[in-house]
Design a protein around this motif. Structure first.
Motif, PDB file in Angstrom:
ATOM      1  N   ALA A   4       0.860  -1.187   0.000  1.00  0.00           N
ATOM      2  CA  ALA A   4       0.000   0.000   0.000  1.00  0.00           C
ATOM      3  C   ALA A   4       0.892   1.231   0.000  1.00  0.00           C
ATOM      4  N   PHE A   6       0.468   5.157   0.903  1.00  0.00           N
ATOM      5  CA  PHE A   6      -0.448   6.076   1.567  1.00  0.00           C
ATOM      6  C   PHE A   6      -0.238   7.487   1.030  1.00  0.00           C
ATOM      7  N   GLU A  10      -4.699   6.857  -2.529  1.00  0.00           N
ATOM      8  CA  GLU A  10      -4.013   5.658  -2.060  1.00  0.00           C
ATOM      9  C   GLU A  10      -3.881   4.663  -3.215  1.00  0.00           C
ATOM     10  N   ALA A  12      -2.937   0.410  -3.716  1.00  0.00           N
ATOM     11  CA  ALA A  12      -2.684  -0.852  -3.033  1.00  0.00           C
ATOM     12  C   ALA A  12      -2.778  -1.986  -4.038  1.00  0.00           C
ATOM     13  N   HIS A  61      -5.338  -4.720  -8.047  1.00  0.00           N
ATOM     14  CA  HIS A  61      -4.691  -3.428  -7.827  1.00  0.00           C
ATOM     15  C   HIS A  61      -5.775  -2.369  -7.721  1.00  0.00           C
ATOM     16  N   GLU A  66      -9.271   4.672   0.502  1.00  0.00           N
ATOM     17  CA  GLU A  66      -9.313   3.444   1.297  1.00  0.00           C
ATOM     18  C   GLU A  66      -8.776   2.209   0.568  1.00  0.00           C
ATOM     19  N   ALA A  67      -7.962   2.409  -0.452  1.00  0.00           N
ATOM     20  CA  ALA A  67      -7.403   1.275  -1.194  1.00  0.00           C
ATOM     21  C   ALA A  67      -6.673   0.306  -0.276  1.00  0.00           C
ATOM     22  N   SER A  68      -5.968   0.840   0.719  1.00  0.00           N
ATOM     23  CA  SER A  68      -5.212  -0.012   1.638  1.00  0.00           C
ATOM     24  C   SER A  68      -6.129  -0.914   2.455  1.00  0.00           C
ATOM     25  N   ASN A  69      -7.331  -0.470   2.736  1.00  0.00           N
ATOM     26  CA  ASN A  69      -8.303  -1.299   3.451  1.00  0.00           C
ATOM     27  C   ASN A  69      -9.047  -2.235   2.512  1.00  0.00           C
ATOM     28  N   ILE A  71      -8.069  -3.648  -0.250  1.00  0.00           N
ATOM     29  CA  ILE A  71      -7.264  -4.751  -0.769  1.00  0.00           C
ATOM     30  C   ILE A  71      -7.249  -5.933   0.194  1.00  0.00           C
ATOM     31  N   GLN A  72      -7.515  -5.677   1.460  1.00  0.00           N
ATOM     32  CA  GLN A  72      -7.448  -6.737   2.467  1.00  0.00           C
ATOM     33  C   GLN A  72      -8.391  -7.897   2.156  1.00  0.00           C
TER      34      GLN A  72
END
Length: 113
Positions: A4, A6, A10, A12, A61, A66-69, A71-72
């Motif tokens: 990710a 930030f 964002e 990720a 991708h 909120e891409a970091s969240n 991708i989870q």
């Protein structure tokens, strides 16, 4: 290995990119604005999914809020689930929530490059 960045927006991702693959894969891109929550947020961004022709998730991708969240969910599907699009397609997502952009990216028809 997932990653990710930030920044704004964002970024990720997890798994392969198209440049990593030779052939026998399909892709689908889905925009944040094509969901109720993304539209209400006026969010720019998209989810790009890369799958094997058997439905195996090869990579995902995301660029946007909120891409970091987001991708989870894909990471869990790839590592703890069957590793196929079915893991995400068949999961119930809250409506309207930003996570719908991931589900919809995995739910439509894929195209071969």
């Amino acid at each position: 290995m997932p990653f990710a960045v930030f920044a704004s927006p964002e970024v990720a991702g997890v798994g392969a990119t198209e440049s990593d693959l030779d052939d026998d894969y399909a892709v689908r891109t889905y925009g944040y604005g094509d969901t109720a929550r993304g539209d209400a947020m006026h969010a720019d961004g998209f989810v790009k999914v890369i799958i094997g022709l058997d439905g195996e998730i090869l990579g995902c991708h995301i660029i946007g809020p909120e891409a970091s969240n987001l991708i989870q969910e894909v990471i869990v599907a790839m590592t703890a689930g069957s590793g196929t699009v079915r893991d995400i397609r068949e999961t119930i997502h809250i409506n309207p929530a930003l996570s719908e952009v991931v589900q919809r990216a995995f739910s439509g028809s894929f195209s071969r490059p």
